[in-house]
Design a protein around this motif. Structure first.
Motif, PDB file in Angstrom:
ATOM      1  N   PHE A  87     -11.958 -18.870   5.205  1.00 10.70           N
ATOM      2  CA  PHE A  87     -12.768 -19.617   4.269  1.00 10.70           C
ATOM      3  C   PHE A  87     -14.018 -18.876   3.857  1.00 10.70           C
ATOM      4  N   ARG A  88     -14.148 -17.598   4.197  1.00 10.42           N
ATOM      5  CA  ARG A  88     -15.334 -16.845   3.841  1.00 10.42           C
ATOM      6  C   ARG A  88     -14.919 -15.649   3.002  1.00 10.42           C
ATOM      7  N   SER A  89     -15.319 -15.628   1.747  1.00 14.51           N
ATOM      8  CA  SER A  89     -14.896 -14.568   0.844  1.00 14.51           C
ATOM      9  C   SER A  89     -15.370 -13.203   1.312  1.00 14.51           C
ATOM     10  N   SER A  90     -16.486 -13.159   2.072  1.00 11.07           N
ATOM     11  CA  SER A  90     -16.999 -11.883   2.550  1.00 11.07           C
ATOM     12  C   SER A  90     -16.059 -11.219   3.534  1.00 11.07           C
ATOM     13  N   ASN A  91     -15.111 -11.974   4.061  1.00 11.18           N
ATOM     14  CA  ASN A  91     -14.172 -11.427   5.035  1.00 11.18           C
ATOM     15  C   ASN A  91     -12.828 -11.075   4.422  1.00 11.18           C
ATOM     16  N   ASN A  92     -12.727 -11.127   3.109  1.00  7.08           N
ATOM     17  CA  ASN A  92     -11.435 -10.872   2.476  1.00  7.08           C
ATOM     18  C   ASN A  92     -10.951  -9.446   2.714  1.00  7.08           C
ATOM     19  N   LEU A  93     -11.878  -8.478   2.837  1.00  8.18           N
ATOM     20  CA  LEU A  93     -11.461  -7.110   3.125  1.00  8.18           C
ATOM     21  C   LEU A  93     -11.046  -6.969   4.582  1.00  8.18           C
ATOM     22  N   SER A  94     -11.718  -7.700   5.477  1.00  9.37           N
ATOM     23  CA  SER A  94     -11.387  -7.622   6.891  1.00  9.37           C
ATOM     24  C   SER A  94      -9.964  -8.083   7.165  1.00  9.37           C
ATOM     25  N   ARG A  95      -9.475  -9.037   6.359  1.00  5.63           N
ATOM     26  CA  ARG A  95      -8.144  -9.570   6.611  1.00  5.63           C
ATOM     27  C   ARG A  95      -7.069  -8.493   6.469  1.00  5.63           C
ATOM     28  N   LEU A  96      -7.378  -7.423   5.746  1.00  7.18           N
ATOM     29  CA  LEU A  96      -6.418  -6.342   5.575  1.00  7.18           C
ATOM     30  C   LEU A  96      -6.375  -5.423   6.791  1.00  7.18           C
ATOM     31  N   LYS A  97      -7.318  -5.583   7.708  1.00  7.81           N
ATOM     32  CA  LYS A  97      -7.405  -4.717   8.877  1.00  7.81           C
ATOM     33  C   LYS A  97      -7.049  -5.439  10.172  1.00  7.81           C
ATOM     34  N   GLU A  98      -6.455  -6.612  10.075  1.00  9.09           N
ATOM     35  CA  GLU A  98      -6.118  -7.381  11.277  1.00  9.09           C
ATOM     36  C   GLU A  98      -5.117  -6.612  12.142  1.00  9.09           C
ATOM     37  N   ARG A  99      -5.348  -6.679  13.450  1.00  9.26           N
ATOM     38  CA  ARG A  99      -4.459  -6.020  14.399  1.00  9.26           C
ATOM     39  C   ARG A  99      -4.237  -6.922  15.610  1.00  9.26           C
ATOM     40  N   ILE A 100      -3.051  -6.791  16.216  1.00  5.96           N
ATOM     41  CA  ILE A 100      -2.788  -7.369  17.533  1.00  5.96           C
ATOM     42  C   ILE A 100      -2.206  -6.259  18.383  1.00  5.96           C
ATOM     43  N   TRP A 101      -2.811  -6.064  19.558  1.00  7.04           N
ATOM     44  CA  TRP A 101      -2.334  -5.048  20.489  1.00  7.04           C
ATOM     45  C   TRP A 101      -1.619  -5.732  21.655  1.00  7.04           C
ATOM     46  N   PHE A 102      -0.405  -5.280  21.951  1.00  8.67           N
ATOM     47  CA  PHE A 102       0.387  -5.834  23.042  1.00  8.67           C
ATOM     48  C   PHE A 102       0.466  -4.823  24.185  1.00  8.67           C
ATOM     49  N   SER A 103       0.326  -5.319  25.400  1.00  5.66           N
ATOM     50  CA  SER A 103       0.369  -4.452  26.575  1.00  5.66           C
ATOM     51  C   SER A 103       1.769  -3.870  26.764  1.00  5.66           C
ATOM     52  N   PRO A 104       1.884  -2.791  27.529  1.00 11.35           N
ATOM     53  CA  PRO A 104       3.184  -2.118  27.701  1.00 11.35           C
ATOM     54  C   PRO A 104       4.297  -3.023  28.210  1.00 11.35           C
ATOM     55  N   ASN A 105       3.969  -4.047  28.987  1.00 10.49           N
ATOM     56  CA  ASN A 105       5.002  -4.936  29.516  1.00 10.49           C
ATOM     57  C   ASN A 105       5.702  -5.742  28.429  1.00 10.49           C
ATOM     58  N   CYS A 106       5.152  -5.777  27.242  1.00  7.00           N
ATOM     59  CA  CYS A 106       5.802  -6.470  26.133  1.00  7.00           C
ATOM     60  C   CYS A 106       6.804  -5.566  25.434  1.00  7.00           C
ATOM     61  N   GLY A 107       6.864  -4.305  25.829  1.00  7.66           N
ATOM     62  CA  GLY A 107       7.683  -3.323  25.114  1.00  7.66           C
ATOM     63  C   GLY A 107       9.155  -3.610  25.148  1.00  7.66           C
ATOM     64  N   ASP A 108       9.667  -4.078  26.273  1.00 10.23           N
ATOM     65  CA  ASP A 108      11.111  -4.334  26.383  1.00 10.23           C
ATOM     66  C   ASP A 108      11.546  -5.420  25.398  1.00 10.23           C
ATOM     67  N   ILE A 109      10.704  -6.445  25.227  1.00  9.87           N
ATOM     68  CA  ILE A 109      11.005  -7.519  24.285  1.00  9.87           C
ATOM     69  C   ILE A 109      11.033  -6.940  22.879  1.00  9.87           C
ATOM     70  N   GLN A 110      10.029  -6.121  22.565  1.00  8.41           N
ATOM     71  CA  GLN A 110       9.943  -5.554  21.239  1.00  8.41           C
ATOM     72  C   GLN A 110      11.144  -4.672  20.904  1.00  8.41           C
ATOM     73  N   LEU A 111      11.541  -3.821  21.850  1.00  9.12           N
ATOM     74  CA  LEU A 111      12.648  -2.920  21.584  1.00  9.12           C
ATOM     75  C   LEU A 111      13.968  -3.657  21.410  1.00  9.12           C
ATOM     76  N   SER A 112      14.155  -4.717  22.189  1.00  8.28           N
ATOM     77  CA  SER A 112      15.424  -5.439  22.123  1.00  8.28           C
ATOM     78  C   SER A 112      15.559  -6.209  20.822  1.00  8.28           C
ATOM     79  N   LEU A 113      14.421  -6.550  20.234  1.00  8.57           N
ATOM     80  CA  LEU A 113      14.462  -7.344  19.000  1.00  8.57           C
ATOM     81  C   LEU A 113      14.557  -6.471  17.760  1.00  8.57           C
ATOM     82  N   PHE A 114      13.952  -5.301  17.800  1.00  8.04           N
ATOM     83  CA  PHE A 114      13.830  -4.517  16.574  1.00  8.04           C
ATOM     84  C   PHE A 114      14.555  -3.175  16.622  1.00  8.04           C
ATOM     85  N   ALA A 115      15.279  -2.931  17.705  1.00  6.78           N
ATOM     86  CA  ALA A 115      16.002  -1.669  17.803  1.00  6.78           C
ATOM     87  C   ALA A 115      17.109  -1.585  16.762  1.00  6.78           C
TER      88      ALA A 115
END
Length: 294
Positions: A266-294
């Motif tokens: 709801f803040r127009s000043s953050n419209n550029l920030s929305r393009l830089k959103e990131r989520i970092w997942f720890s290594p233990n999430c890797g097996d789930i990721q590989l099985s889904l997107f391999a």
């Protein structure tokens, strides 16, 4: 079964990307969200998951009061929330709730059974109408027009939506969720985590430079979260996700970095920030990721 969407708009909410988050976590036996907000990720959890233990926390006593009241007296909350859009009501309720916050905080943290359905109902109603940050903050006194949109929070989707039915479905979903109100690390202690072998921890602290939007969170908490996550990234029973903007953190290369684009909030000043959103997942999430997107 229709999945209830978050009942109020919340700056930085992750409901739009919740399906991706759950693909990385999988069906964990204990889900913990120390910065709960609108529970966007929890509400986006697949119905097929077991939902054995779920623990959420927010330092904002107004948020904690809403979730506690909804669990215990949904009809009471709905009675106070089911109001038409009215600018005079919005301003009057804003000032009144702001004057009650200190007493509410003391009651919430000292009495495990305490909640206020009037504050909960009026708060969630106004959260859907207030433009920008500062709803129910004593520091914000300027007069403003309410949002006339009927597509936010409890007014989302069709204008004829039955708020009572919606809040009842939402109450049923969170009935067994453990709701805490305090510092984020309190729900990450050994006593809370217990002996679960598969724990998903979703860390979405205020982004650097936006702490004031959240009111009750101290500056520097994002760095504390980063350090906590790094120290525990090798724990075999933990699957950790940390949210931020590109450049906020320097995670090791074995962490999985997922870029995404938010709606801009709801803040127009953050419209550029929305393009830089990131989520970092720890290594233990890797097996789930590989099985889904391999």
């Amino acid at each position: 079964m229709i999945t209830p969407t978050p009942p109020f708009p919340y700056f930085g909410g992750k409901y739009p990307i919740s399906s991706t988050i759950w693909r990385y976590f999988g069906d964990v036996s204990h889900y913990i969200e120390p910065f709960a907000g609108s529970l966007g990720v929890l509400l986006g959890r697949p119905h097929s998951h077991s939902q054995i233990i779920e623990t959420v926390n927010d330092k904002n006593c107004l948020i904690a009061n809403f979730w506690r009241a909804l669990q215990s007296d949904c009809d009471g909350v709905a009675q106070w929330a089911n109001s038409p859009i009215n600018e005079a009501d919005l301003l009057a309720r804003h000032g009144w709730i702001a004057s009650q916050v200190e007493a509410l905080r003391e009651n919430i943290i000292s009495n495990p059974h305490y909640f206020d359905i009037k504050i909960a109902g009026w708060w969630v109603w106004g959260q859907a109408l207030w433009l920008g940050d500062g709803w129910c903050s004593a520091k914000i006194s300027k007069r403003q027009m309410p949002s006339i949109s009927t597509n936010k929070g409890i007014f989302k989707n069709e204008s004829s939506r039955d708020i009572v039915d919606y809040l009842n479905r939402l109450s049923n979903r969170i009935k067994k969720v453990r709701v805490c109100c305090g510092d984020w690390q309190r729900v990450l202690s050994p006593a809370v985590i217990g002996t679960s072998k598969d724990i998903g921890i979703f860390l979405d602290p205020p982004y650097k430079g936006t702490e004031k939007v959240y009111g009750e969170v101290s500056v520097g908490v994002s760095q504390e979260v980063f350090e906590w996550a790094i120290e525990r990234s090798s724990f075999p029973n933990l699957k950790i996700a940390v949210c931020g903007l590109n450049g906020d953190y320097d995670f090791p290369k074995d962490w999985i970095e997922i870029p995404w684009k938010s709606s801009g909030g709801f803040r127009s000043s953050n419209n550029l920030s929305r393009l830089k959103e990131r989520i970092w997942f720890s290594p233990n999430c890797g097996d789930i990721q590989l099985s889904l997107f391999a």
